[in-house]
Design an enzyme around this catalytic site. Structure first.
Site, PDB file in Angstrom:
ATOM      1  CD  GLU A 145      -2.928  -0.999   2.372  1.00 52.05           C
ATOM      2  OE1 GLU A 145      -4.114  -0.977   2.033  1.00 52.05           O
ATOM      3  OE2 GLU A 145      -2.544  -0.928   3.554  1.00 52.05           O
ATOM      4  CB  CYS A 198      -8.956   3.112   6.514  1.00 58.02           C
ATOM      5  SG  CYS A 198      -8.339   2.539   4.919  1.00 58.02           S
TER       6      CYS A 198
HETATM    7 ZN    ZN Z   1      -7.971   4.236   3.445  1.00 55.15          ZN
END
Ligand code: ZN
Length: 643
Positions: A320, A404
């Site tokens: 990520e 998130c």
């Molecule tokens: Zn996120």
């Protein structure tokens, strides 16, 4: 008239130009761009996130955890979503009181506060699920990350409502954390694998004036990456080989080196942004030039080698995050929405540390493109991943297993009013442009500023200045880096631009009703990538003002990779009031490769021929709001005339 390049050079040699953030409640948006988006966040996004959290068991999955799990397996960091949602809802309540929303906030707060242990510890997973593992894996378990989001929520809720229940719980928890972590003998010399608590503790310090929270933040930053490495020792204590760390390198969580020694932006992109937020905050509060230089170095590395044109960052799904210089693939771009949001947070802090237009430019670039693309126009669907090219399968979703991004979008947009201006003893700095009215305080004087503009569709901004009584101050207008020519009218007269780090300063005795007009030229521009970016070779992107444009199948009924835009093709912009609430589109005569003459041939010696295609491009943030189809930001430039 000015060139932003000269102001940039000039700016680099000057002293830091500090200012203070303005509360988000100071600004009321009255425009056709932000006001409808912010209303959608209030009316749709905030209730939708709460409902999604309730449905997927955020509140009750843990109750029955010990019994055979019939609920989805939660994440170890699930309560961070609740905290971010409370923070977002609190910002919204501060500007738009809403008893229904307030009741939901109270319920979520009760849920969290009830988790607090007698010693002050407050965590969902390590209370309900694995209490024996408290503080055993800071590298992977997000315990202090969750604490950070709880603190941010507590500060926002207290500031919005004056209620102390969550703040008091957060203070007790922070005080307990300070007894566990620190350089002193007997304390753990650890820090979180996912940065967040560091910036939250600075917020707690600012909200309470208690320096111990600032010092705890400072401890976490200074301890990070020291040898012997805490995550090595912690892994051994668990009976694991540190070399078995799944991410293989501590670059993943930016603990590969002490923070002050870091030269490159690396690892998980959201973590990197949250780390740098705290580094910038500490540089500000402690006037620590060394920490400021860390931010400046990593900012330079990011913006010169590792940033998408949309303000997206972190190309690789595996971590990520970041990979190598110039590795910016378009179709497989990860560019998590949270990372672009983190970039906004960080650049806002850099701007307060040193008002250089480059920080506001990057804040604006991320906000209008890589952040806003994360949210559907109606406020109910989200992108986690923001590619710059799609073959038609990438669609926004109402929720994610790891959710998130949705509450992160909600908390940024609900507090957007805080990003427009900053102030210091002598000046009001104007960072963003939007039709709005703001009430600011400058050295005990109240000054109302009204912006009249159709930004970002048009670059003309009229600002009316209404001080309570005549007062002398500097009004500093950001001249964006994308603007090659700006004109300023003061009291109806053309005025020279007195540039300071890319801000045009007008210093005078302001009287109520004084106004200025700023005209920012906003032509369509072709943007090219550094030749080392393989993915963008032979391609061009279109930009107008702060907005990056893209092609979508809905406007271009041919395969998008077969379209080419000749260098000399004329492009025009026009406002389409009917499209997705109204927006400026770009149109121009391009080419599309002809396929009808290929029949069953796969390869041939005759070059392909083209026919005319009228290309239509729309702002990148708005893509994916119509029927599924292809999208691309980078357009081929190969041109071949009809044979
Ligand atoms: Zn996120």
């Amino acid at each position: 008239m000015t060139s932003s390049a000269s102001s940039q050079t000039q700016g680099n040699a000057q002293k830091p130009w500090r200012s203070t953030a303005v509360v988000h409640t100071a600004t009321v948006f009255e425009d056709r761009f932000w006001a409808p988006r912010l209303r959608a966040v209030r009316e749709h996004t905030l209730p939708a996130i709460y409902e999604q959290m309730r449905n997927d068991g955020h509140f009750d999955a843990f109750q029955e955890w010990r019994k055979a799990g019939t609920r989805p397996i939660p994440y170890v960091f699930w309560e961070s979503d609740m905290s971010k949602w409370i923070e977002a809802a609190s910002y919204s309540l501060a500007t738009h009181p809403d008893t229904n929303l307030e009741a939901l906030v109270e319920r979520a707060i009760t849920f969290l506060v009830d988790l607090q242990q007698p010693d002050g510890y407050l965590n969902l997973w390590f209370t309900r699920v694995e209490p024996e593992k408290r503080w055993t894996n800071l590298r992977d378990f997000h315990e202090l990350y969750c604490a950070g989001h709880l603190i941010e929520a507590a500060v926002a809720h207290f500031q919005a409502t004056g209620k102390r229940v969550l703040l008091d719980a957060a203070l007790r928890y922070a005080d307990y954390i300070a007894t566990v972590f620190g350089v002193e003998e007997g304390k753990r010399h650890g820090y979180c694998g996912h940065e967040e608590i560091e910036l939250a503790l600075v917020k707690l310090y600012r909200a309470t004036g208690e320096a111990r929270y600032l010092h705890l933040s400072q401890y976490f930053i200074e301890e990070r990456g020291k040898r012997p490495h805490y995550f090595d020792e912690e892994a051994r204590a668990r009976g694991e080989d540190p070399a078995d760390f799944w991410a293989r390198t501590y670059e993943y969580n930016q603990s590969h080196l002490p923070v002050r020694e870091q030269e490159e932006i690396v690892g998980h992109a959201v973590r990197a942004m949250y780390l740098l937020c705290a580094v910038a905050d500490l540089a500000y509060e402690l006037e620590d030039v060394g920490l400021q230089r860390v931010c400046e170095r990593l900012w330079q590395h990011l913006t010169s080698k590792r940033l998408y044109i949309t303000g997206g960052l972190g190309p690789f799904p595996g971590n990520e995050g970041f990979t190598t210089d110039y590795d910016l693939p378009n179709l497989s771009a990860y560019a998590e929405t949270c990372a672009a949001i983190g970039l906004v947070f960080w650049n806002h802090r850099m701007l307060l540390l040193d008002a250089d237009h480059r920080y506001a430019d990057l804040l604006e670039q991320a906000l209008y493109n890589g952040v806003l693309s994360g949210l559907s126009l109606d406020g109910t669907d989200f992108f986690y991943v923001n590619p710059l090219e799609s073959q038609g399968t990438h669609r926004r979703q109402p929720w994610y297993k790891c959710p998130c991004c949705p509450p992160n979008l909600a908390r940024l947009l609900s507090s957007l009013g805080g990003y427009m201006y900053s102030v210091n003893d002598t000046d009001i700095l104007v960072h963003l442009y939007a039709q709005s009215t703001s009430t600011l305080t400058l050295a005990s004087h109240t000054v109302v500023l009204s912006q009249k503009t159709n930004y970002p569709w048009d670059g003309t901004i009229e600002i009316e200045v209404k001080p309570e009584e005549p007062v002398e101050f500097g009004l500093d207008l950001r001249i964006p880096g994308w603007c090659k020519a700006a004109h300023l009218l003061v009291a109806g007269e053309e005025a020279p631009l007195d540039l300071h780090k890319g801000y045009a300063r007008i210093s005078r005795l302001w009287r109520s009703g004084d106004s200025i007009v700023l005209r920012l030229d906003m032509p369509i521009e072709r943007v090219y990538a550094h030749p080392a970016v393989q993915a963008d070779i032979g391609k061009v992107a279109l930009r107008r003002g702060p907005l990056i444009y893209c092609l979508e199948t809905a406007d271009n009924a041919v395969p998008l990779h077969q379209i080419s835009l000749p260098d000399k093709a004329t492009l025009e912009s026009y406002f389409d009031p009917a499209l997705l609430g109204g927006m400026v589109l770009i149109r121009g005569q391009a080419h599309v490769l002809e396929t009808g003459d290929w029949l069953e041939t796969l390869y041939r010696t005759t070059p392909p021929i083209t026919r005319t295609h009228i290309l239509t491009a729309l702002p990148y943030y708005a893509w994916g709001n119509r029927e599924a189809g292809e999208m691309r930001v980078w357009i081929h430039t190969y041109a071949r005339k009809r044979l």
